[in-house]
Design an enzyme around this catalytic site. Sequence first.
Site, PDB file in Angstrom:
ATOM      1  N   HIS A 193       3.321   3.606  -9.019  1.00  0.00           N
ATOM      2  CA  HIS A 193       3.114   2.183  -9.317  1.00  0.00           C
ATOM      3  C   HIS A 193       4.371   1.571  -9.929  1.00  0.00           C
ATOM      4  CE1 HIS A 193      -1.007   2.534  -8.165  1.00  0.00           C
ATOM      5  NE2 HIS A 193      -1.354   3.279  -9.194  1.00  0.00           N
ATOM      6  N   ASP A 233       0.825  -1.201   0.000  1.00  0.00           N
ATOM      7  CA  ASP A 233       0.000   0.000   0.000  1.00  0.00           C
ATOM      8  C   ASP A 233       0.861   1.253   0.000  1.00  0.00           C
ATOM      9  OD1 ASP A 233      -2.327   1.480   0.055  1.00  0.00           O
ATOM     10  OD2 ASP A 233      -2.572   1.336   2.226  1.00  0.00           O
ATOM     11  N   LEU A 283      11.296 -20.644  -3.662  1.00  0.00           N
ATOM     12  CA  LEU A 283      10.240 -19.768  -3.166  1.00  0.00           C
ATOM     13  C   LEU A 283       8.968 -19.913  -3.998  1.00  0.00           C
ATOM     14  CD1 LEU A 283       9.380 -17.207  -1.399  1.00  0.00           C
ATOM     15  CD2 LEU A 283      10.118 -15.861  -3.381  1.00  0.00           C
TER      16      LEU A 283
END
Length: 256
Positions: free
Chosen positions: A47, A30, A141
Site C-alpha cells: 500500500h 489494483d 488537473l
Amino acid sequence: MSDDASVEAGRPAAAEPGGPVPRHVAIIMDGNGRWATSHGLPRFEGHRRGVEAVRRTIAAAIELGIEALTIFSFSSENWTRPEGEVDELMGLLKLFIRRDLQDLHARNVRVRILGEGHPRDGEIQAMLREAEGMTGGNTGLTLAVAFNYGSQNEIARAARALAREVAAGRLSPEEITPARLAGALDTQGMPPLDLLIRTSGEQRLSNFLLWQAAYAELVFLPVLWPDFDRSWFEQALKEFAGRERRFGGIDAAGRS
C-alpha cells in the site's frame, strides 16, 4: 531473474506521441497486496508503494494535459478487510494529505472527493474537506479521490435526491432524464469519463463509476499498481488513441 528485472522485461515501450488525449481518466489501482506478497513484504508495504505510484500518476496526468483524473482509493466494500489493514490505509491517506496537499495546491490541482467520507473518523473528514476547500479555486488537473465510494450507492443517493425534489413538487417525474440524474451524481460538473484503467490483470469494474463508464473505453493492464508508471500510463493512452469511439453509431465505413 529478480522481481525487478521481471518488471523491466514486461514494461511496455514508450507510447508514440500524438492521437486524442482523454479528458477524463479513471483508475482502479489494483494489486498492492499481490505486489507485496511477490516481494516477500507485508501488505502495508504494498500500500505504501501504491501511494508512490499515485504521486507518479498525478505528475504524469498533469504533464500529459489530462483534465480530470479519478482514482479509486477506498471502496465502501473495503471496510470488510481486517481492522489492522483498514487502520493502515487510513493512516496512509492522512499522511498523503499532510505531505502532498500543499504541493498539489501549488501545482494548480483541484481536489474533489467522491463517496460518503469516513463514517467514524472526524479527522479524516476534516482533512478531506480542507483539501477540497483549499484547492477549490484551482484550474488545472481535477483530482477526484473516490473514498468510501460504491457506484451503486452513488446512483441510489442520486435517485433519492431526485425523489425528494419530486415529493416537494419542484420536479416532475418526466423531468428525470439521464442528464438530470448524471447531474446528481458525485462527479457532476466533471468531464464525461473517456478512459477507465484497471491494473493487476483483473477485468471487472468492481462497483466503480458504473454510470459514468457507460461509453468509456476500458483498458486492463497486467502490471500491479505499485509498478505503474508513466510508461504504463502512456501505453493505456496509446490503446485509447487507437480505438474508434462510435457511441452507438456507425463509423465512416458504415460499421456499427
